[in-house]
Design an enzyme around this catalytic site. Sequence first.
Site, PDB file in Angstrom:
ATOM      1  N   GLY A   1    -114.833 -35.419   1.978  1.00 36.67           N
ATOM      2  CA  GLY A   1    -116.079 -34.919   2.526  1.00 36.67           C
ATOM      3  C   GLY A   1    -117.165 -34.947   1.465  1.00 36.67           C
TER       4      GLY A   1
ATOM      5  N   TYR B   1    -109.970 -32.429   4.570  1.00 37.26           N
ATOM      6  CA  TYR B   1    -109.527 -33.446   3.621  1.00 37.26           C
ATOM      7  C   TYR B   1    -109.037 -32.773   2.336  1.00 37.26           C
ATOM      8  CZ  TYR B   1    -112.080 -36.761   6.620  1.00 37.26           C
ATOM      9  OH  TYR B   1    -112.536 -37.509   7.667  1.00 37.26           O
ATOM     10  N   SER B   2    -108.420 -33.571   1.466  1.00 40.42           N
ATOM     11  CA  SER B   2    -107.891 -32.964   0.234  1.00 40.42           C
ATOM     12  C   SER B   2    -108.999 -32.376  -0.614  1.00 40.42           C
ATOM     13  CB  SER B   2    -107.096 -33.997  -0.574  1.00 40.42           C
ATOM     14  OG  SER B   2    -107.887 -35.133  -0.870  1.00 40.42           O
ATOM     15  N   GLU B   3    -110.201 -33.016  -0.628  1.00 39.93           N
ATOM     16  CA  GLU B   3    -111.358 -32.460  -1.329  1.00 39.93           C
ATOM     17  C   GLU B   3    -112.648 -32.802  -0.608  1.00 39.93           C
ATOM     18  OE1 GLU B   3    -108.358 -32.105  -4.501  1.00 39.93           O
ATOM     19  OE2 GLU B   3    -109.028 -33.907  -3.443  1.00 39.93           O
ATOM     20  N   THR B   4    -113.634 -31.921  -0.789  1.00 43.68           N
ATOM     21  CA  THR B   4    -115.011 -32.172  -0.375  1.00 43.68           C
ATOM     22  C   THR B   4    -115.900 -31.922  -1.586  1.00 43.68           C
ATOM     23  OG1 THR B   4    -114.607 -31.565   1.929  1.00 43.68           O
ATOM     24  CG2 THR B   4    -116.879 -31.423   1.161  1.00 43.68           C
TER      25      THR B   4
END
Length: 282
Positions: free
Chosen positions: A25, A47-50
């Site tokens: 993101g 998601y895993s990271e934003t």
Amino acid sequence: MQSVEVLRYTAFADPQAPGGGNPAGVVLEAAGLTDTDMLAIAARVGYSETAFVTAADSGRVHVRYFSPAAEVPFCGHATVALAVAIAERQGVGARVFVTAAGDVALTATTTDAGVQVAMTSVEPAARPIPAERLLPLLEVLGLVPADLDPEHPPLESFAGNWHPVLVLAEADLFHQFRFAPDVLADRMRRSGWPATVTVLHRTGAGEYEARNLFPVGRITEDPATGSAAASVGAYLRAVGRASAGDRVVIRQGRHVGRPSLLLVDVPAAGGVTVTGGATPIR
């Protein structure tokens, strides 16, 4: 909380294998968001990271990264996704991302394949994994020390996050080992590893396949991990398996159905450069 536009990109997709890469993101305007807001957005995105841009001035972009569970100091694939999003709107060129892990230099260029980003890590480091952390980690993965490649000793490597790096000698074991995500997550918390456990197998001269274990929520393995790829470059330099000017090819994501490709350039000293692209998720 104010209305926030969240962009979605997939980074480091292998151009020869559709459907790959690691989703991230991107929030380009996060100056008015609180920590609670950013964490809630990251959890909603899933998601895993934003990546969140909290300020930008004169080519310096202040960025924070959140997983669905917590803030993390740095995330490589979300950095590439953010850099591509900015380049598409403001033009290619050099920028510096100011992160909790330190300043990260990036250069975006236009190629036939779209915008490509060369990301140079913060000053890397490597150190032995103490036995009290290594042996329990191997046990969680169903491994023993004899399973490790003797030419690639286990180390903790840093290029934004600390990653334990294990290189397995046998391809079959690399592809087949299993782990309990909740047990591994607990072991990672106890060991101070905020990102992924990096497990490699050497597939050729300067080529490795990677599994980056990331037991967060529904996610158990990361499809493409830029910070870990930079850490791998630092690791290979530290153990004498990569020299100044070498390019290392890392393939990742096959085990989760999202094949990815990361290109790692290793200098004689200083930050390691990881190159890849990102495309919007429609």
